[in-house]
Design an enzyme around this catalytic site. Structure first.
Site, PDB file in Angstrom:
ATOM      1  N   GLY A  89       0.829  -1.205   0.000  1.00  0.00           N
ATOM      2  CA  GLY A  89       0.000   0.000   0.000  1.00  0.00           C
ATOM      3  C   GLY A  89       0.855   1.243   0.000  1.00  0.00           C
ATOM      4  O   GLY A  89       2.081   1.187   0.151  1.00  0.00           O
ATOM      5  N   GLY A 134       0.383   5.917   0.202  1.00  0.00           N
ATOM      6  CA  GLY A 134      -0.413   7.136   0.108  1.00  0.00           C
ATOM      7  C   GLY A 134       0.458   8.328   0.368  1.00  0.00           C
ATOM      8  O   GLY A 134       1.690   8.241   0.410  1.00  0.00           O
ATOM      9  N   GLY A 135      -0.215   9.492   0.547  1.00  0.00           N
ATOM     10  CA  GLY A 135       0.513  10.728   0.729  1.00  0.00           C
ATOM     11  C   GLY A 135       1.380  10.759   1.964  1.00  0.00           C
ATOM     12  O   GLY A 135       2.395  11.449   2.009  1.00  0.00           O
ATOM     13  N   VAL A 191       3.654   1.380   2.622  1.00  0.00           N
ATOM     14  CA  VAL A 191       3.520   0.248   3.537  1.00  0.00           C
ATOM     15  C   VAL A 191       4.022  -1.028   2.856  1.00  0.00           C
ATOM     16  O   VAL A 191       3.671  -1.310   1.703  1.00  0.00           O
ATOM     17  CB  VAL A 191       2.060   0.057   3.985  1.00  0.00           C
ATOM     18  CG1 VAL A 191       1.955  -1.090   4.993  1.00  0.00           C
ATOM     19  CG2 VAL A 191       1.521   1.345   4.599  1.00  0.00           C
ATOM     20  N   ASP A 238     -10.471  11.460  11.789  1.00  0.00           N
ATOM     21  CA  ASP A 238     -10.510  11.110  10.362  1.00  0.00           C
ATOM     22  C   ASP A 238     -11.129   9.732  10.168  1.00  0.00           C
ATOM     23  O   ASP A 238     -10.610   8.894   9.428  1.00  0.00           O
ATOM     24  CB  ASP A 238      -9.101  11.162   9.767  1.00  0.00           C
ATOM     25  CG  ASP A 238      -9.114  11.242   8.233  1.00  0.00           C
ATOM     26  OD1 ASP A 238     -10.151  11.638   7.675  1.00  0.00           O
ATOM     27  OD2 ASP A 238      -8.092  10.922   7.610  1.00  0.00           O
ATOM     28  N   LYS A 256     -13.298   7.245   8.516  1.00  0.00           N
ATOM     29  CA  LYS A 256     -13.861   7.094   7.177  1.00  0.00           C
ATOM     30  C   LYS A 256     -13.605   5.664   6.735  1.00  0.00           C
ATOM     31  O   LYS A 256     -12.788   4.947   7.336  1.00  0.00           O
ATOM     32  CB  LYS A 256     -13.209   8.089   6.213  1.00  0.00           C
ATOM     33  CG  LYS A 256     -11.691   7.940   6.091  1.00  0.00           C
ATOM     34  CD  LYS A 256     -11.109   9.007   5.179  1.00  0.00           C
ATOM     35  CE  LYS A 256      -9.582   8.882   5.088  1.00  0.00           C
ATOM     36  NZ  LYS A 256      -8.996   9.920   4.225  1.00  0.00           N
ATOM     37  N   ALA A 295     -11.875   4.377   4.430  1.00  0.00           N
ATOM     38  CA  ALA A 295     -10.492   4.062   4.078  1.00  0.00           C
ATOM     39  C   ALA A 295      -9.640   3.795   5.309  1.00  0.00           C
ATOM     40  O   ALA A 295      -8.581   3.175   5.203  1.00  0.00           O
ATOM     41  CB  ALA A 295      -9.884   5.213   3.268  1.00  0.00           C
ATOM     42  N   ASP A 333      -4.653   4.397  11.062  1.00  0.00           N
ATOM     43  CA  ASP A 333      -4.199   5.767  10.776  1.00  0.00           C
ATOM     44  C   ASP A 333      -4.676   6.806  11.784  1.00  0.00           C
ATOM     45  O   ASP A 333      -5.682   7.479  11.591  1.00  0.00           O
ATOM     46  CB  ASP A 333      -4.627   6.187   9.368  1.00  0.00           C
ATOM     47  CG  ASP A 333      -3.819   7.375   8.880  1.00  0.00           C
ATOM     48  OD1 ASP A 333      -3.135   8.023   9.698  1.00  0.00           O
ATOM     49  OD2 ASP A 333      -3.865   7.647   7.677  1.00  0.00           O
TER      50      ASP A 333
END
Length: 910
Positions: A17, A19-20, A24, A132, A134, A136, A150
């Site tokens: 994985g 992201g910004g 991972v 946060d 959500k 995801a 996260d």
């Protein structure tokens, strides 16, 4: 990091994985014989204090919790300067990947919700607010266990008492171990737009645990219905819905929902947090109670319905209850209809602020060296954000729905700058050194509509398909399909105090006139930029504001412009074309280039986007050894670029804010060399050290190559005559008879040409459909190193001069800015933040070895295909003259929704 690499006592198995905020990997723990997940902070963020603190905060927050529904953090560590987290390895998928257009089964929905509520209850008991929640950030394992991921945006406060909050809503305690203002800006919304609570959407700082419960309510609604409760075409519309509108009743979207589940969802989504669930434990209890009743074959809804037959399915109770409510409403409506009053006037829309962060390691492109409009634009309907960002060496156009966390790169836009939306928001224009292009935001062919630089002075795209743009001869207009331009305004003959350029146009509504900026100069140096208006009746333009840039008319009734990095607004009468009251500063700290282009844009719907920063960065000149040791020069901080060492090794020719200066390292003096024109940059020394060649607009545009004596005596001489865009000097041959330079072409982008100084002839060296640049003669004059994107990305190549002969690729993983070691046995180039070195031999034939990293650092670099070289090498090849950036390139775009409401408040029109 690469698969197979050892990291501490782990071995990387595969990337799973990214992201910004991190990449991972699945890794094997050699000590305990288990698999773990290693999350690495990207290199570009590891040097950023704010990002590093958030990374550490994620570790602190999650490791403080020991709960089966929270991903376990084993440790935080670093390897070779790369911070990483070792986490529990999970097999399954995120809730985001599982949510589609169809609702979840009720049993699964309740089970997941109960687990997440239990995890939040544990976190809140420790004083940790996630902020946060959500889909995801919710992982569901193969066995159906839900895990919260996260905690990078978590707020750590003092332990909260269950169900109790301070009356004014302020959280109890402060973020532990972190200075909050260095992590977030006051009044800035953090989180993901569609899942924010009302208090988050309004940028409030006094968030407590109830904000997580609202976000969980949004997730619950989405699982129950297959759609989001708050939707809109822009972030502003979504924010307004979150703050002031009730979502469509879940039961209307999914009639099979239990009535009690609908009540739970509605309570979680209460806008007034005093009426919302007060604790995760309370929500968990209601969900558990409903799950129990559903499992036992009855529901709270069927009991409440009464008339429904015993044992009837729970969905029938909904229709009974709804029918009773409608009947009661019909009975009550008749006797009260006569007393209905008009609805109260709508309240002003709420002004909201948030920041759109770029994905690491992207950086927004700021072009101080050339005349280039803003790198950020918002579509007229406020739905899309366009920006120019670089990731490594390529500058490309990115498009991002403003209410999304994802942006996509528009293919075919390498080297783009100055994006401009069409009036319907369906098309974009942009510039490159090779031309001016148009494309659909939905993809397709990239169409060349004008020569390079056409829109570099700012432009306005009208409803009639005509683009008005600035130029040194006055405002021009051209069809958005291309064609021959026609003049709109004219400049008088050159004279003292006369306008020398009209630019940054904006057409007023109803075709009443045109706003624009008129530059005036004395001795070729721009010292005045007035905001003008040209009436539609053809009468003479007149001044509105004595100094300013990029004027715009706001539907709120204001003239908006930027002066010295501050956004001003003044009431403006579009009928009389006049400013009716003095301008008022409404926003400070807007980035503005040395060419006065400010980085701001607003939509017709009232959404403002801008980049914060100062107009010029005070960089430093530094020596850097091959091992990376840095030693600053005594030169004062300035906006340095293009440093070049003289053959004597003592003098440095360098651009400072558009002009070339000479810095004498022995005497510690900085002396200006060029004075005529607003652009005199890209200096190159003649081999004997007597002359400096520069790119200059001293005779107008496009810029040509000139050279003059380095001691300032005598005049100058024009060496090239460009036809399309600026010629860029790059490198003299060792005997001083030849000068390699870049020339732009509408069909072949940028090419490498060679000028003969004795006979003034010019010959092409490399003309291909690709973009070439940064040509450097070898010390023996037999070879030219250069950069080209013929492979699809910039790489370094070497070819014999004048040829013929083969071609050798030097870089292996992308590269820009080649430079020869003066001994001729080594080539240097840049690759992202790294300085690379490659051993080469040039006699009797050419050969190259393997690239190796010398050092890394945040030093100024050229943005391809604006391809020059922004460093130099000492004659012994042991030190590099670099420009150290004292301010990092921006990585976020600021957004203000319903900004017109703020304008009306700060600057009343009536």
């Amino acid at each position: 990091m690469n698969v197979g690499d050892p990291v501490s006592h782990y071995r990387l198995v595969e990337q799973i994985g990214g992201g910004g905020m991190g990449v991972v990997y699945k890794a094997e723990d050699s000590k305990l014989g288990r698999f773990v997940a290693l999350k690495f902070l990207p290199d570009s963020l590891a040097q950023d204090r704010q990002s590093l603190e958030r990374f550490k905060r994620e570790a602190r927050a999650a490791s403080a919790l020991n709960h089966p529904n929270i991903c376990t953090i084993h440790e935080i560590d670093e390897t070779d300067g790369h911070p990483f987290l070792a986490m529990e390895f999970l097999e399954g998928t995120t809730l985001k990947a599982r949510i589609g257009s169809r609702p979840f089964q009720i049993d699964e929905l309740l089970d997941i919700t109960a687990q997440i509520a239990d995890a939040l209850d544990a976190a809140h008991a420790k004083g940790i607010i996630h902020r946060d929640i959500k889909p995801a950030n919710i992982f569901v394992t193969a066995r159906g266990h839900a895990k919260i991921l996260d905690f990078g945006l978590a707020k750590v406060t003092g332990p909260a008492k269950a169900g109790h909050y301070v009356q004014d809503g302020h959280s109890q305690g402060a973020t532990i171990g972190i200075d909050p203002e260095h992590l977030t800006s006051p009044g800035t919304a953090l989180g993901t737009v569609a899942y924010m609570s009302p208090e988050q959407a309004m940028g409030q700082d006094d968030l407590d645990a109830r904000t997580d419960l609202f976000s969980l309510g949004v997730v619950l609604y989405e699982m129950a219905t297959g759609r989001l409760p708050f939707q809109g075409n822009s972030s502003g519309a979504i924010f307004n819905a979150i703050i002031s509108k009730a979502p469509l009743a879940p039961g209307r979207v999914n009639p099979e929902l239990p009535v009690e589940l609908e009540r739970i969802i509605n309570k979680a989504l209460e806008k007034d947090r005093k009426l919302r669930y007060q604790s995760a434990a309370e929500l968990r209890a209601d969900v558990a109670r409903l799950k129990r009743d559903t499992d036992s074959g009855r529901s709270a809804a069927s009991v409440a319905a009464g008339p429904a037959a015993a044992g009837a399915p729970w969905w029938r109770a909904r229709w009974v209850t709804t029918a009773m409510a409608l009947a009661a409403g019909a009975v009550l409506a008749a006797p009260t209809a006569w007393s209905l009053k008009p609805a109260p006037a709508a309240e002003p829309a709420q002004v909201m602020r948030f920041a759109v962060s770029l994905s690491a390691p992207q950086r927004l492109v700021i072009l101080n060296q050339v005349n280039a409009p803003s790198s950020v634009a918002i579509s007229p309907d406020g739905r899309y954000l366009a920006y120019i960002a670089t990731q490594g060496v390529n500058a490309e156009l990115h498009l991002r729905p403003i209410d999304s966390t994802e942006a996509r790169v528009i293919p075919g836009t390498a080297g783009a700058f100055g994006p401009l939306f069409s009036p319907d928001g369906q098309f974009l224009t942009f510039l490159t050194p090779g031309g001016t292009y148009k494309l659909s935001i939905n993809g397709g062919a990239v169409v060349n509509i004008a020569p390079a630089g056409t829109l570099a002075n700012g432009a306005f795209w009208g409803l009639d398909g005509v683009i008005t743009y600035g130029s040194p001869t006055g405002l021009q207009q051209i069809s958005d399909a291309g064609g021959t331009p026609r003049p709109l305004t004219h400049l008088g003959p050159p004279s003292a105090g006369a306008d020398n350029r009209h630019r940054m146009p904006y057409l007023l509504p109803g075709g009443r006139g045109t706003l624009f900026v008129a530059d005036r100069s004395t001795a070729g140096i721009t010292n005045e930029a007035r905001i003008m208006v040209a009436p539609a009746d053809g009468s003479e333009p007149r001044a509105l504001v004595p100094a300013g840039a990029t004027p715009r008319y706001s539907p709120s009734g204001h003239l908006v412009y930027v002066q010295a990095g501050t956004l001003f607004a003044a009431p403006f009468d579009v009928n009389t074309l006049s400013v009716t009251r003095e301008a008022v500063p409404v926003l400070q700290g807007v980035l503005q280039t040395t060419q006065l282009h400010p980085f701001y844009s607003f939509s017709d719907t009232g959404t403002l986007v801008y980049i914060a920063g100062t107009s010029a960065s005070a960089n430093s000149l530094v020596w850097v050894t091959r091992s990376g040791a840095e030693q600053p020069l005594m030169a004062p901080p300035r906006e340095y670029d293009w440093p070049r060492l003289a053959p004597d090794g003592r003098r440095i020719a360098v651009e400072v804010s558009g002009q070339t200066w000479i810095y004498d390292t022995a005497r510690d003096t900085l002396t200006r060399l060029t004075f005529t024109g607003t652009q005199n940059d890209a200096p190159s020394w003649s081999p004997d050290g007597t002359h400096v060649a520069v790119r200059s607009n001293r005779a107008g545009l496009p810029s040509a190559v000139y050279w003059q004596r380095a001691d300032g005596s005598g005049g100058d001489e024009q060496l090239t005559t460009p036809a399309l865009a600026a010629d860029l000097p790059l490198s003299f041959s060792p005997d001083g008879r030849l000068l390699a330079f870049i020339r732009a072409d509408a069909k072949t982008q940028r090419d490498i040409w060679v000028q003969s100084l004795p006979d003034k002839t010019r010959t092409p060296f490399l003309v291909t459909p690709a973009t070439e640049g940064a040509a450097r003669f070898s010390p023996d004059g037999r070879w030219i190193a250069y950069v080209s994107n013929e492979s699809g990305r910039p790489e370094i190549y070497v070819q014999p001069y004048p040829g013929p002969g083969g071609k050798w690729q030097i870089s292996t993983d992308g590269g820009i800015e080649p430079a020869w070691n003066p001994n001729g046995r080594e080539l240097f180039y840049r690759s992202n933040r790294r300085m690379m070195a490659v051993p080469v031999t040039t006699q009797p034939t050419f050969s190259a070895g393997r690239p190796a990293v010398l050092f890394e650092g945040d030093y100024l670099a050229s943005t391809f295909p604006l391809a020059g070289v922004t460093y130099d090498v000492t004659r012994d090849g042991q030190r590099f003259l670099m420009v150290k950036q004292n301010a990092a390139s921006p990585t976020e775009v600021n957004v203000v929704v319903n900004w017109f409401e703020e304008l009306r408040r700060l600057v009343p029109v009536n």
